[in-house]
Scaffold this motif. Structure first.
Motif, PDB file in Angstrom:
ATOM      1  N   GLY A   8       1.153  -1.296  -0.088  1.00  0.00           N
ATOM      2  CA  GLY A   8      -0.340  -0.202   0.340  1.00  0.00           C
ATOM      3  C   GLY A   8       0.489   1.556  -0.029  1.00  0.00           C
ATOM      4  N   GLN A  20      -4.785   1.599   5.553  1.00  0.00           N
ATOM      5  CA  GLN A  20      -5.889   0.765   5.124  1.00  0.00           C
ATOM      6  C   GLN A  20      -5.241  -1.247   5.261  1.00  0.00           C
ATOM      7  N   ASP A  21      -6.397  -1.356   6.028  1.00  0.00           N
ATOM      8  CA  ASP A  21      -5.923  -2.752   6.060  1.00  0.00           C
ATOM      9  C   ASP A  21      -4.244  -3.133   7.008  1.00  0.00           C
ATOM     10  N   THR A  22      -4.226  -2.243   7.424  1.00  0.00           N
ATOM     11  CA  THR A  22      -2.878  -2.574   8.589  1.00  0.00           C
ATOM     12  C   THR A  22      -2.931  -3.206  10.280  1.00  0.00           C
ATOM     13  N   GLU A  34      -2.164   9.599   2.760  1.00  0.00           N
ATOM     14  CA  GLU A  34      -3.512   8.478   2.716  1.00  0.00           C
ATOM     15  C   GLU A  34      -4.055   7.715   4.250  1.00  0.00           C
ATOM     16  N   GLY A  85      -7.074   8.328   5.935  1.00  0.00           N
ATOM     17  CA  GLY A  85      -7.890   7.527   6.147  1.00  0.00           C
ATOM     18  C   GLY A  85      -8.355   7.853   7.602  1.00  0.00           C
ATOM     19  N   ASP A 139     -12.133   9.655   6.717  1.00  0.00           N
ATOM     20  CA  ASP A 139     -13.103   8.612   7.367  1.00  0.00           C
ATOM     21  C   ASP A 139     -13.343   7.620   8.161  1.00  0.00           C
TER      22      ASP A 139
END
Length: 224
Positions: A134, A139-141, A168, A172, A175
């Protein structure tokens, strides 16, 4: 004398930085990113101009004294590239540099992948969240659930870069419902005038931009 608007802004920042619900998140503050053998030397040079490493060291120390969790988000790349993205020019450029400068490659367990000693990480209490994939650390960590488990609602985000990874991270986090605070002298990008424009015209729309010393004062109990 401060105006009413300035006074309200200071009070809001104090509330955001309450140690009871704040975390300090460093982004890619690693030897191979900020050190003398950096993957992208221009970025490391931009960070040196603002003493980014020293600012993060001061923020980290103040955070620990105030009971604020410190998390270090790192980027890794296996020598065989397995698990890494290949779908952007940035990834290809980093792979080429790693092949040409093995000492700068962010291989798991390598000196380059380790946290820069100047930021003053404390392995006894700090958390380190590495990733193989990424553009950034959100995200997705697993970062979001870890932060929620720590009771964090505000993230003070520092490190590099304002070109990609910090964008990011900030987007992120917003969000996901977190408040974001960015000390402008503890982040960097390249070229510097572009980094300043990103702070002013993009990140200031989604985060609270301040300076490291203001955050340290709040965590030291002296407020504004």
């Amino acid at each position: 004398m401060a105006t009413d608007a300035e006074t309200r802004a200071e009070a809001r920042l104090d509330a955001l930085l309450d140690p009871a619900h704040t975390a300090l998140v460093t982004c890619e503050c690693q030897n191979g990113v900020l050190g003398p053998d950096a993957v992208f030397p221009e970025l490391a040079a931009a960070a040196r101009k603002t003493d980014l490493v020293g600012q993060i060291r001061g923020l980290s120390a103040a955070a620990r004294r105030a009971g604020v969790p410190v998390l270090h988000c790192t980027a890794l790349r296996r020598p065989d590239g397995r698990g890494a993205n290949t779908n952007a020019r940035l990834f290809a450029a980093a792979a080429r540099v790693a092949a040409a400068k093995p000492g700068a490659a962010l291989a798991p367990g390598s000196e380059a992948a380790g946290l820069h000693p100047g930021i003053g990480a404390d392995p006894a209490v700090d958390l380190v969240l590495p990733r193989l994939h990424g553009l950034g650390p959100f995200q997705d960590t697993g970062l979001a659930p870890v932060l929620r488990n720590l009771g964090a609602r505000t993230l003070v985000c520092v490190g590099v870069s304002l070109n990609v990874a910090l964008l990011e991270l900030a987007f992120g986090a917003v969000d996901a419902g977190f408040q974001v605070v960015l000390p402008r002298d503890a982040v960097a990008g390249t070229p510097p005038d572009y980094a300043e424009a990103v702070l002013t015209h993009t990140l200031a729309l989604v985060a609270t931009v301040t300076v490291a010393e203001r955050v340290v004062r709040r965590w030291s109990g002296s407020g504004s």
